[in-house]
Design an enzyme around this catalytic site. Structure first.
Site, PDB file in Angstrom:
ATOM      1  CE1 TYR A  39      -4.337  -1.218   0.167  1.00  0.00           C
ATOM      2  CE2 TYR A  39      -3.141  -2.952   1.404  1.00  0.00           C
ATOM      3  CZ  TYR A  39      -4.270  -2.803   0.639  1.00  0.00           C
ATOM      4  OH  TYR A  39      -5.358  -3.539   0.470  1.00  0.00           O
ATOM      5  CE1 TYR A  93      -7.908  -6.386   3.540  1.00  0.00           C
ATOM      6  CE2 TYR A  93      -6.988  -7.776   5.107  1.00  0.00           C
ATOM      7  CZ  TYR A  93      -6.657  -7.357   3.899  1.00  0.00           C
ATOM      8  OH  TYR A  93      -5.690  -7.723   3.257  1.00  0.00           O
ATOM      9  CG  ASP A 132     -11.126 -13.787   7.335  1.00  0.00           C
ATOM     10  OD1 ASP A 132     -10.289 -14.375   7.867  1.00  0.00           O
ATOM     11  OD2 ASP A 132     -11.020 -12.832   6.386  1.00  0.00           O
ATOM     12  CE  LYS A 173      -2.946 -10.591   8.925  1.00  0.00           C
ATOM     13  NZ  LYS A 173      -4.350 -10.231   8.268  1.00  0.00           N
TER      14      LYS A 173
END
Ligand code: PLP
Length: 429
Positions: free
Chosen positions: A18, A146, A247, A276
């Site tokens: 980003y 997200y 999620d 993660k």
């Protein structure tokens, strides 16, 4: 390579997450990391508040995880998963089936969180194909979510944060319920579920799945919502025959104070995504754990197989280190660690509530969030944190931390004091 040469080449040739190529922000070169400390190439040491985006739960360079990786590398670094299997994958699948909510029995390994979300969504589509309901192929989610950066994941990320208008015509258009307003710890308000329940009622005939982050909305806003919301979602999914995809890529493995955030509501999803922290931050690995019936239904349809198979599926290095990381977590007193972390964050960040620049301070488990009224000046604030010897990487209006669980009280104090001090200085600019 000198420090300057390294940074100069980086600036010319490497794209960071980003970022702009023409107006790049500073990056800091890392030499090594151990425990909760990141050592920069210029010799400075930073106390890590980010766990490298939720993943490094045991701290950096943990002797046990490093040893596991070295041993596995000496035996088998990789082998294709088509037609072959190996102990690291089987052991890891066994432990995932063991520790995830009861009823989730089937493991699909993917190489990153975004791919796991793609896989779960494809499973939901193929499930209804197998069930003879191919028209059920769309998704419902909630705002401020997200779910990753690949195109299909983006289609269920918050439409504003995710810049959906920029990708109009490319992203499939799905349904978005209002984000839950009722926060974790608040009194439940019945109207909180009405937007979601109305969309379910109107569109269930075309919906194959609901996808959401249970309890903790991560990169889409860092908000913690009421467990009753999740229970209502589960009930509505059952009522209308829609699969529930949880999620837990950010929340999995203890971060929210429960092993999985679904446990806060005693909800069992149909498909669970983890990533993660799965390998303790050593390697990229993710997984979807599904109810057995989903696999059976997918296999009953055309073409009789699940249509996915990454090249590096179930990479043995990643699976071995994940097995060790999960075992390390289960052998530790992580509940106490996360609880202590929660108290330290709550106490340490509380002074920020007094700042006029601060909208809200919230803490859940090992997650601390200071939401600002205005977006922060990234270059300035990043330098300020590094100056004070901590690593905190804000985005937009959010200054947030989720340190490794093993962070000691004094280091946590340094971290939270640095946040208070930098934000106080920011007010005077
Ligand atoms: C980080 C994240 C993803 C994407 O994972 P990657 O490994 O970055 O692809 C998906 N969902 C949630 C909730 C996440 O936090």
């Amino acid at each position: 390579m000198t420090h300057d040469e390294l940074l100069a080449f980086d600036r010319e040739h490497i794209w960071h997450p980003y970022t702009s190529i023409t107006q790049p922000l500073s990056v800091y070169a890392v030499e090594s990391a151990a425990g909760v400390r990141i050592r920069l190439k210029d010799g400075r040491e930073l106390i890590d508040g980010m766990a490298s985006w939720w993943s490094v739960i045991h701290g950096y360079n943990h002797p046990l995880l490093t040893a596991t990786l070295q041993e596995q590398a000496a035996r088998l670094s990789h082998v294709m998963f088509g037609g072959l299997t190996h102990e690291p994958a089987v052991q890891l699948a066994r432990s995932l089936v063991d520790i995830t909510p009861k009823g989730l029995d089937l493991v699909f390994f993917a190489d990153s969180g975004s791919v796991a979300v793609e896989v779960a969504m494809k499973m939901a589509i193929q499930y209804f194909h197998g069930a003879g309901r191919p028209e059920k192929k769309r998704f419902l989610t909630i705002r401020s979510g997200y779910h990753g950066d690949t195109l299909h994941c983006m289609s269920v990320c918050d439409p504003v944060n995710g810049m959906h208008q920029l990708f109009a015509g490319v992203l499939p258009q799905y349904y978005f319920a209002e984000r839950p307003r009722c926060c974790f710890g608040d009194v439940w308000q019945e109207e909180d579920i009405s937007s979601f329940s109305q969309l379910m009622e109107e569109h269930h005939d075309e919906l194959c799945g609901v996808i959401l982050e249970p309890i903790v909305q991560g990169a889409g806003g860092m908000r913690f919502y009421h467990p009753e919301y999740l229970r209502r979602v589960r009930t509505l999914c059952d009522h209308y025959g829609v699969l529930l995809i949880a999620d837990e890529i950010a929340t999995g493995f203890g971060r929210s104070g429960k092993l999985f955030a679904c446990n806060h509501a005693d909800v069992v999803p149909d498909l669970l995504c983890v990533g993660k922290a799965l390998t303790g931050g050593y390697l990229s690995l993710a997984a979807v754990i599904a109810r057995k019936e989903i696999g059976e239904m997918v296999s009953a349809g055309e073409p009789g197989v699940f249509m996915h198979g990454p090249t590096f599926m179930a990479n043995p290095l990643a699976c071995a280190v994940a097995c060790s990381s999960v075992q390390l977590l289960l052998d530790s007193d992580w509940q106490t660690q996360v609880h202590t972390l929660e108290q330290g964050l709550e106490q340490g960040l509380a002074p920020c509530r007094e700042f006029t620049s601060v909208e809200e301070v919230r803490v859940l488990g090992g997650i601390g969030v200071v939401e600002m009224k205005e977006p922060v000046d990234m270059e300035w604030i990043q330098a300020g944190f590094v100056e004070k010897g901590v690593w905190v990487r804000p985005f937009g209006r959010l200054v947030y931390v989720m340190p490794p669980y093993c962070i000691e009280t004094e280091d946590l104090k340094i971290l939270t004091t640095a946040i208070c001090d930098v934000l106080a200085e920011g007010q005077l600019r």
